[in-house]
Design a protein around this motif. Structure first.
Motif, PDB file in Angstrom:
ATOM      1  N   VAL A  46       0.850  -1.181   0.000  1.00  0.00           N
ATOM      2  CA  VAL A  46       0.000   0.000   0.000  1.00  0.00           C
ATOM      3  C   VAL A  46       0.890   1.236   0.000  1.00  0.00           C
ATOM      4  N   ASP A  48       0.976   5.800  -0.890  1.00  0.00           N
ATOM      5  CA  ASP A  48       0.160   6.993  -1.120  1.00  0.00           C
ATOM      6  C   ASP A  48       0.213   7.349  -2.594  1.00  0.00           C
ATOM      7  N   VAL A  57      -1.767   0.671   7.890  1.00  0.00           N
ATOM      8  CA  VAL A  57      -3.075   0.596   7.240  1.00  0.00           C
ATOM      9  C   VAL A  57      -3.772  -0.687   7.686  1.00  0.00           C
ATOM     10  N   THR A  89      -8.390   0.694   5.433  1.00  0.00           N
ATOM     11  CA  THR A  89      -8.773   1.916   6.161  1.00  0.00           C
ATOM     12  C   THR A  89      -7.582   2.451   6.941  1.00  0.00           C
ATOM     13  N   LEU A  93      -7.071   8.971   5.510  1.00  0.00           N
ATOM     14  CA  LEU A  93      -7.101   8.503   4.132  1.00  0.00           C
ATOM     15  C   LEU A  93      -8.503   8.010   3.781  1.00  0.00           C
ATOM     16  N   LEU A  96     -10.972   2.288   1.186  1.00  0.00           N
ATOM     17  CA  LEU A  96     -10.881   1.701  -0.154  1.00  0.00           C
ATOM     18  C   LEU A  96     -11.221   0.221  -0.067  1.00  0.00           C
ATOM     19  N   MET A 110      -3.622   4.738  -1.873  1.00  0.00           N
ATOM     20  CA  MET A 110      -4.719   5.322  -1.098  1.00  0.00           C
ATOM     21  C   MET A 110      -4.586   6.845  -1.133  1.00  0.00           C
TER      22      MET A 110
END
Length: 1002
Positions: A46, A48, A57, A89, A93, A96, A110
């Motif tokens: 994950v 940004d 996350v 989650t 953020l 998703l 995210m």
């Protein structure tokens, strides 16, 4: 998280089709086990939107509610079926969801969560509500705003940031008090206007537990100094009836909710926060120099036809006439230092998080001595939830201990009033110089000793369980203990030698403690049916507060060295030895109805019981109704880009007030002041009256909230009206009863009305640069609406019907008589004399007409700049109110040079006087006229913060932020005193501060 209905149906349907397709000749099994879909390990990463890895996350498998947390490099591994869905989650953020769709590797980005009205969550105490759906008036301040100011009191960052909330700092010395008024003054009792403070669900005292009989030389301390601002996550201010009614009588003057920081999920994280700073007085008053001062004194003696002697004028006859000392620089010109170290560690997983913090803060003073305040603090937060999300438990504990030897601003008056040619404070041997007993050496005050030790512990445990969907049972148990031990010593070294023979050494000591526990069970149920969503809540409050106070005075010590041992005193007098108990209980209920996300109704009811009232009067019923309409949801508005949001809201309700102290309805007997034959007796000091009840506050509000250009410009405007009736003050009695008053409900009503405006704009918002502005303005009006038979009450000379509670009545000043050179005043009744009360008129008031603030925030990459400008339009007391009559043995503001000298002169200052004569007594009439009422309006650069996030490579695994902060840097005002925020020159002014800070995250 509940299992997805979609997936729980697909598996049985697949099995049914499979069985129906089998040949009929196949043998049928006698039993079947549920066929689980094949599980496999799914790997991923994950990041940004810029490709930077995201740690911490939460990744949850939607069908099983099992999951994991991403690592420092953003990677994760989770076990799931090929047709499962993953939910990602993280705070800050956008959530998703990502179907696995048979893949073994998932790489995703995210996005940052752009703050919208519906995503700003407000803490309303017993419940939370989004900014979009709120019906009440609630203001919020986050830790980001708090940390940008080098403050030690949580009330300080509220200054200039919230409409309807006026915060005034009482002194620039460390540990000083703050005065806060939420939408004005409601009660005639000075101690009946404090808001309710709630810290993590636990009530907190609003008044200091130190004692003025002991700490007369100390700083008036705020109990909120025992809360560490660095541990605060957010502060909410509840203002209107809809927001405060849930707290019943305790919220009559508004509610201040303080929520401390909690842990976050992810690997263990450390934060180190270092601060160091200095502070000085911003500017001095313009006073007479030695030449001007001596000219004034000589002219005063000439006007009185008197001769200066060493007894009445040592400044003219004994002291060095060529000497000049700026006593403001000498006594108040020092530099105060501040050092602050705060450490914290936090972490956890999806089920359990924690935060542990501690720190040390040290502040010194501008006075010429090593006085100061030292403070240590610690906090702990634990939060746990079960795997199925039904059970949640939170435990918090916050502890602060401070030690102070901080003397008050007693040196302020010598700094302003000492003759500029007064002697040196110390002689050639370094001892106090008394100049042959011709003066009172101001530094003798520093020989007095004061020390205090204060400890505060706040703990709270909250558990909640959801047995059924939408139903939650919860219980909160809190405890707060605040204790203080303070001592003050007046040794002979601090007493003028000529007075020591009849002024014994003395010492005072106070030991106080306030313990509060509270238990609040609660049940909440939420259900939805079509366009309707109903949330109901019911609960109860049981609270008990016990306070102890022991104050004793000791005199007759044989030596300064023995003063800490009270057994060495010849006389002991107990000022107070008391233990009081306050019990409070209530039941409350709230129902919130939302229709189609457009119409909102909030109904609150509460029944309170207080031990401060007599039998039959202990209970009161209070409630409120709030409503809101998001009219931009209506079809007529469509999807317009100009007006993106519009809401009308209003509220009406009542709250009570029982801030009168304990046992006020009972008889009170007190020791007689003069014992007879060494036997102390008792005398009645208060009459029994069990018939008074709750003071009632009725609140009305209407407001309009608008958003423009996709909410980049938000405007809020509101009008409120608060009326406080059944005032709990003393009812006047005839002198023949032996008492002047008896506690009762007076038929007086105080009204506060006002307009509040708030504007926030996102001026520029690009990838590299952001500029936001926030403005607020409050226009308030306070008045005594009614008070039957006021003219025959003890308050006839204090209040005026139709005028504010801060109204000033006195003589109307008309100028200096050109022939006599003495002040004159308007003779209202025309009898040729100045008489009270016939010549008394309403002159003005000292209330704040309007106040507000403008805050700008700039962010350019890692560089941030923020500044706040605060302003107020108000009247204040002239600094001249502090000084003696011009011509006395006392320095003066330079304005006294414009004085009367001979018949025919037109001047602003009467002729100088050297002693108490007709002219001098007229000067004291001037002080109760409109002459000292001056414009004390100001515009102040309250706060500036410049910060920089130092860019480091990701492999460094550390974040570094440095900053420079400034407080009270520039003040624009016409006020001639030291500080327009505290007009009257009777307190050390707010200091100009500079702070350098460093923050490390790893």
């Amino acid at each position: 998280m509940k299992k997805s209905p979609k997936h729980t149906r697909r598996i049985p349907l697949f099995l049914l089709i499979y069985l129906l397709s089998m040949p009929l000749t196949a043998a049928e099994p006698t039993a079947h086990k549920p066929i689980e879909p094949p599980q496999s390990m799914v790997h991923g990463k994950v990041t940004d939107t810029e490709g930077q890895p995201l740690a911490g996350v939460n990744i949850t498998v939607e069908s099983s509610n099992q999951g994991t947390i991403s690592e420092l490099d953003g990677s994760f591994t989770v076990q799931a079926a090929p047709d499962d869905v993953l939910l990602f989650t993280m705070v800050g953020l956008k959530p998703l969801t990502m179907p696995i769709a048979g893949r073994d590797v998932i790489i995703l980005q995210m996005e940052e969560e752009v703050t919208q009205l519906g995503e700003v969550v407000l803490n309303a105490g017993y419940y939370t509500v989004s900014e979009r759906e709120r019906t009440g008036s609630i203001e919020k301040l986050t830790s980001a705003d708090i940390e940008k100011q080098p403050i030690s009191n949580p009330l300080a960052p509220l200054q200039g940031r919230m409409p309807g909330v006026y915060v005034q700092q009482s002194t620039g010395l460390p540990g000083g008090d703050f005065k806060i008024r939420i939408r004005g003054t409601n009660s005639l009792r000075p101690n009946g206007n404090e808001p309710l403070y709630i810290i993590d669900g636990v009530p907190f005292p609003s008044t200091a537990i130190t004692d003025s009989r002991v700490g007369s030389a100390s700083v008036t301390s705020s109990p909120l100094n025992n809360i560490n601002p660095m541990d605060i996550a957010s502060m909410e201010i509840l203002k209107d009836a809809d927001a405060t009614a849930i707290y019943g009588s305790r919220g009559a003057n508004g509610v201040v909710l303080i929520t401390t920081k909690k842990g976050n999920t992810g690997k263990l994280k450390f934060n180190v926060h270092l601060q160091t700073g200095t502070a000085r007085i911003a500017h001095n008053m313009d006073l007479l120099n030695t030449e001007q001062y001596l000219q004034m004194r000589e002219e005063a003696f000439a006007n009185d036809n008197a001769v200066p002697t060493p007894a009445n004028a040592p400044d003219l006859t004994v002291w060095d006439r060529d000497r000049h000392t700026d006593w403001q620089d000498e006594l108040l010109g020092g530099t105060a230092h501040m050092n602050n170290v705060q450490l914290s560690a936090s972490g956890g997983n999806a089920q359990t998080t924690f935060r542990l913090a501690g720190g040390f803060r040290n502040e010194t003073t501008i006075l010429p001595a090593s006085f100061g305040v030292k403070k240590i603090n610690g906090s702990l937060n634990l939060n746990h939830r079960s795997l199925d999300g039904r059970f949640n438990a939170t435990v918090t504990a916050n502890f602060v201990h401070d030690q102070s030897d901080m003397l008050s601003g007693l040196l302020l008056f010598p700094a302003l009033k000492l003759a500029p040619n007064a002697p040196e404070p110390y002689d050639e041997n370094g001892d106090l110089n008394w100049a042959d007993n011709t003066w009172s050496n101001p530094l003798a005050e520093l020989e007095k000793k004061y020390k205090s030790s204060t400890a505060n512990l706040i703990t709270n445990a909250h558990i909640a369980y959801r047995p059924l969907p939408g139903l939650e049972l919860s219980s909160a148990l809190g405890y707060n203990t605040l204790s203080a031990r303070e001592s003050q010593y007046t040794p002979h070294a601090s007493i003028r030698p000529s007075y020591r023979a009849f002024t014994p050494r003395s010492a005072n000591r106070n030991t106080s403690a306030v313990d509060t526990w509270i238990w609040e069970p609660q049940i909440t149920y939420e259900t939805a049916l079509g366009k309707f969503r109903l949330t109901t809540m019911a609960g109860a409050t049981l609270q008990k507060t016990t306070a102890q106070r022991y104050v004793v005075n000791a005199k007759g010590f044989n030596s300064d060295a023995l003063m800490e041992n009270f057994q060495a005193a010849t006389t002991l007098q107990i000022y107070e030895d008391s233990e009081t108990e306050y019990k409070y209980q209530a039941i409350f209920a709230r129902a919130n109805l939302s229709i189609d996300g457009t119409y909102f109704f909030n109904l609150t009811g509460r029944r309170d019981g207080s031990s401060r009232f007599g039998p039959g009067r202990q209970y009161g019923n209070f409630g409120a109704l709030g409503a809101a309409w998001i009219f931009t949801n209506e079809r007529i508005f469509g999807n317009g880009t100009v007006l993106s949001f519009g809401k009308l809201r209003g509220s009406y309700g009542t709250t009570g007030n029982d801030q009168i102290g304990n046992y006020q309805y009972l008889n009170l007997w007190s020791p007689v002041s003069q014992p007879y034959q060494n036997i102390s007796g008792l005398a009645p000091s208060r009459l029994y009256n069990p018939n008074f009840g709750w003071e009632t506050n009725t609140k009305l509000e209407a407001a309009l909230d608008l958003g423009f250009f996709n909410d980049r410009l938000m405007l809020s405007a509101g009008y409120f009206q608060n009326r406080s009736s059944d005032q709990l003050v003393g009812l006047p009695l005839p002198g023949t009863t032996g008492f002047t008053t008896v506690q009762s409900n007076l038929p007086a009503t105080v009204e506060n009305t006002g307009w509040e405006f708030q504007l926030t704009t996102k001026n520029v918002e690009t990838d590299n640069f952001q500029w936001n502005t926030s403005m607020n303005l409050s226009i308030l009006r306070n008045r005594l609406l009614e008070y039957p038979d006021l003219e025959n009450s003890p308050y006839a000379s204090t209040y005026v019907v139709g005028e504010p509670l801060s109204v000033q009545s006195g003589y109307r000043y008309t100028g200096v008589h050109p022939t006599t050179g003495v002040y004159e005043f308007e003779d209202v009744n025309g009898d040729g004399f100045l008489s009270f009360p016939d010549d008394v008129q309403v002159l003005g008031d000292l209330s704040v007409d309007f106040f507000g603030g403008v805050q700008n925030t700039f962010q350019w990459g890692g560089l941030g700049l923020e500044f706040l400008v605060q302003g107020a339009k108000q009247m204040g007391t002239s600094a001249a109110f502090t000084f003696d009559p011009p011509g006395f043995l006392s320095n003066q503001p330079i304005e006294v040079l414009d004085r009367w000298q001979e018949p025919g002169d037109v001047a602003n200052v009467q002729r100088y006087a050297s002693t108490y004569n007709a002219a001098a007594f007229t000067y004291y009439d001037l002080l109760v006229s409109d002459y000292p009422l001056v414009d004390a309006s100001f515009l102040r650069l309250r706060n500036v913060s410049l910060s920089y996030d130092i860019p480091l490579p990701s492999r460094a695994k550390i974040g570094v932020r440095c900053y420079l902060q400034g407080q009270n840097l520039v003040t624009i005002t016409n006020y001639k005193g030291l500080d327009p925020e505290n007009p009257g020159a009777n307190q050390i002014p707010n200091l100009k501060q500079y702070t350098l800070g460093l923050q490390l995250n790893f």
